[in-house]
Each structure stands twice: as C-alpha cells, then as structure tokens.
Scaffold this motif. Structure first.
Motif, PDB file in Angstrom:
ATOM      1  N   GLU A 132       0.809  -1.222   0.000  1.00 60.33           N
ATOM      2  CA  GLU A 132       0.000   0.000   0.000  1.00 60.33           C
ATOM      3  C   GLU A 132       0.845   1.275   0.000  1.00 60.33           C
ATOM      4  O   GLU A 132       0.289   2.372   0.093  1.00 60.33           O
ATOM      5  CB  GLU A 132      -0.929   0.019   1.221  1.00 60.33           C
ATOM      6  N   HIS A 133       2.163   1.154  -0.065  1.00 56.65           N
ATOM      7  CA  HIS A 133       3.023   2.336  -0.071  1.00 56.65           C
ATOM      8  C   HIS A 133       2.682   3.180  -1.296  1.00 56.65           C
ATOM      9  O   HIS A 133       2.800   2.740  -2.446  1.00 56.65           O
ATOM     10  CB  HIS A 133       4.496   1.916  -0.099  1.00 56.65           C
ATOM     11  N   ILE A 134       2.248   4.428  -1.055  1.00 58.49           N
ATOM     12  CA  ILE A 134       1.612   5.224  -2.103  1.00 58.49           C
ATOM     13  C   ILE A 134       2.536   5.472  -3.293  1.00 58.49           C
ATOM     14  O   ILE A 134       2.131   5.328  -4.450  1.00 58.49           O
ATOM     15  CB  ILE A 134       1.098   6.559  -1.519  1.00 58.49           C
ATOM     16  N   ALA A 135       3.782   5.842  -3.033  1.00 52.25           N
ATOM     17  CA  ALA A 135       4.698   6.131  -4.139  1.00 52.25           C
ATOM     18  C   ALA A 135       5.153   4.866  -4.851  1.00 52.25           C
ATOM     19  O   ALA A 135       5.540   4.905  -6.023  1.00 52.25           O
ATOM     20  CB  ALA A 135       5.911   6.894  -3.612  1.00 52.25           C
ATOM     21  N   LEU A 172       7.222  17.213  -2.471  1.00 56.61           N
ATOM     22  CA  LEU A 172       7.819  16.602  -3.665  1.00 56.61           C
ATOM     23  C   LEU A 172       7.066  15.357  -4.109  1.00 56.61           C
ATOM     24  O   LEU A 172       7.543  14.638  -4.972  1.00 56.61           O
ATOM     25  CB  LEU A 172       9.281  16.216  -3.373  1.00 56.61           C
ATOM     26  N   PHE A 173       5.891  15.119  -3.521  1.00 57.25           N
ATOM     27  CA  PHE A 173       5.160  13.891  -3.784  1.00 57.25           C
ATOM     28  C   PHE A 173       3.740  14.211  -4.232  1.00 57.25           C
ATOM     29  O   PHE A 173       3.012  14.941  -3.542  1.00 57.25           O
ATOM     30  CB  PHE A 173       5.129  13.008  -2.534  1.00 57.25           C
ATOM     31  N   ALA A 174       3.333  13.623  -5.354  1.00 52.77           N
ATOM     32  CA  ALA A 174       2.025  13.927  -5.929  1.00 52.77           C
ATOM     33  C   ALA A 174       0.886  13.608  -4.974  1.00 52.77           C
ATOM     34  O   ALA A 174      -0.130  14.308  -4.954  1.00 52.77           O
ATOM     35  CB  ALA A 174       1.848  13.164  -7.241  1.00 52.77           C
ATOM     36  N   ASP A 222       7.749  11.849 -10.800  1.00 50.70           N
ATOM     37  CA  ASP A 222       6.866  10.946 -11.525  1.00 50.70           C
ATOM     38  C   ASP A 222       7.201   9.518 -11.098  1.00 50.70           C
ATOM     39  O   ASP A 222       8.205   8.955 -11.528  1.00 50.70           O
ATOM     40  CB  ASP A 222       7.077  11.123 -13.030  1.00 50.70           C
ATOM     41  N   ASP A 223       6.376   8.935 -10.242  1.00 50.09           N
ATOM     42  CA  ASP A 223       6.679   7.622  -9.675  1.00 50.09           C
ATOM     43  C   ASP A 223       6.685   6.511 -10.717  1.00 50.09           C
ATOM     44  O   ASP A 223       7.294   5.458 -10.502  1.00 50.09           O
ATOM     45  CB  ASP A 223       5.684   7.287  -8.564  1.00 50.09           C
TER      46      ASP A 223
END
Length: 286
Positions: free
Chosen positions: A4-7, A210-212, A225-226
């Motif tokens: 579930e780690h978002i990035a 720095l994270f969407a 952009d992951d």
C-alpha cells in the motif's frame, strides 16, 4: 516497501505491466521497511528475501528503493551471477557500493532546490522548516540535502504518528516562514482526507512537497513521476534479458517531475501565481 506504499504503487505497477506484456513472470517480495524499523527485524526480512530469491532462481533481480539495495543486494548479490537493475536509490548509488559487475540502475534525484526557490517567492521570509515521517529514507534525504545541495532547514522534525504530525504542523508554522512536508510514509494512523481538512483549516504559511499524493496539503508541489522508475527498471531488464551486457548500461538519474499548484490553499493564503508558473502546472484543490 509494502503493497500500500503510495509512491511504490505506480512504480511497481508500471514495471509489472511492461514485463508481463513481454511474457515475463514477475514475483514480488515486500520488505515492509517503512513500517518495520528495528534493524534486527529488517535483517531477518532481508534473509527471507534472499531465501525466496534462491528458491525461485530468477533471471534478473529488480530491487526497488534503498532498503532492498542496502539489506539484500549489497550483502548478498554484489558481483553475483544474477543481473540487478536497481531503482529508487536516493541521491548517490555509491553509498551501496554501486556499480557492481552485475548491477546497473537509476538514482532518484529530488527537485528540492527548485521547490525551495519557488516557495520563497511567495513567502514573507527565508526560514523554511521540514516535517516528515520518522523513516530512514527521510532522515538520509535531509542529510543529502545538506551535503549535496547545501540546504539547511531552520527546524527539522520527524514524527511517527498522525497526532504528532498535526501538532508539529501548527508549531512549525508559528516559528517559520515556510514548511516543507517531505513525506508521510511511516506515520501511524495517517488519514489523507483528515490531513487535507486539517491543513485547509489551519494553514498560515506556504507549504511545499515533492510527492504527488501530498498535493492536497502542499501549496506548491514539485512531484516526482513515480512511474518513471518502474518503467526504467522494466525496460532495462528487458534489454538485459535480450542479451545486452549490464556493464554496457550506465547508471542514470530520474528526470521527470511535474509542478502541481493547490489553488484552494493558495487562495486561503492570498497567493496569486504568475501566468508563467500557471502555464507549467497541473492543479489541485479546485
């Protein structure tokens, strides 16, 4: 890290999609090192990863993020017969001894200098504080900001639960001109919807990230952009599986990012962005 780690989700999904289209069978092992921080426990997880790798005998190994390189690849697969394509290593691959005879990869570079410079244009002063989850990656990143970019924060706070994060958000705003929210991984009880409501109610200073996935709590976001790292790993793996030598593929750096402006938070702070910035950006909070 964990499923579930978002990035990690877009990165992992992008890689799997590309690989499976080529008929490549993918097995994923989660180390969960954003939630498990005890060194002995992490090393035990790494040993289990090694057992699984030795059992499966893969044709190639794709370690995602720092923990996989530090605890699995460096001690067990350096200069091994299995080719390795790493990604998500922050700032400097030399910290894990890369390159190896059997390894290449992509170093993750964050646009924190550009973000800080833009934030200062809409702030009443130069004091910028940093708030993040209490993880190894976040602590190391702050050290890299200082060593490589010469960035020193007026205050640096790492928290491990959502209530502490909210208290720190209020306190850091009171004593600084800007707040850099690096990441929220590792924060127990984190609730994105509640966080966005809390920030909108209590924001008084410029925030940036720095994270969407943090666009709802940051006025300005220079989001990496992951998908880039996952696409890189998969495409490079395919080249190697088709016969390209690992030694002929140089280590590279991430290049893709997008500017996201939260117009709802900007309006609350009475910030009006120039057309030049608006034309480059995507928007959140409208």
């Amino acid at each position: 890290y964990h499923a579930e780690h978002i990035a990690n989700i877009p990165s992992r999904s992008a890689a799997i999609q590309i690989l499976e289209k080529e008929g490549i069978i993918v097995t994923v092992f989660f180390m969960d090192t954003k939630n498990i921080t005890d060194e002995k426990a992490i090393k035990n997880i790494a040993k289990e990863a090694v057992r699984q790798i030795n059992r499966i005998k893969p044709d190639i190994l794709l370690p995602f993020d720092d923990a996989a390189s530090r605890y699995v690849v460096m001690p067990y697969f350096k200069d091994n017969a299995i080719p390795v394509v790493f990604n998500g290593v922050n700032w400097d691959a030399k910290q894990y001894g890369y390159p190896y005879k059997n390894a290449t990869g992509q170093v993750e570079i964050e646009m924190v200098s550009d973000l800080a410079s833009t934030m200062k244009k809409y702030s009443s002063g130069d004091k910028i504080a940093m708030l993040a989850g209490d993880t190894e990656t976040d602590r190391e990143s702050v050290n890299f900001y200082r060593k490589i970019l010469g960035i020193d924060f007026s205050e640096t706070v790492f928290v491990n639960n959502f209530n502490s994060w909210k208290r720190s958000f209020l306190k850091l705003q009171a004593g600084n001109d800007m707040l850099f929210i690096r990441n929220t991984a590792g924060i127990q009880g984190w609730n994105q919807t509640d966080a966005e409501g809390f920030v909108h109610k209590n924001i008084k200073k410029m925030t940036g990230s720095l994270f969407a996935h943090l666009e709802g709590i940051s006025v300005i976001n220079y989001a990496k952009d992951d998908k880039e790292s996952g696409e890189y790993s998969a495409q490079t793996a395919i080249k190697i599986l088709r016969g390209n030598k690992v030694s002929d593929i140089p280590i590279t750096q991430t290049k893709r990012a997008e500017i996201i402006l939260n117009m709802k938070l900007a309006k609350k702070l009475n910030i009006i962005f120039p057309m030049e910035l608006i034309e480059q950006a995507k928007f959140a909070g409208e």
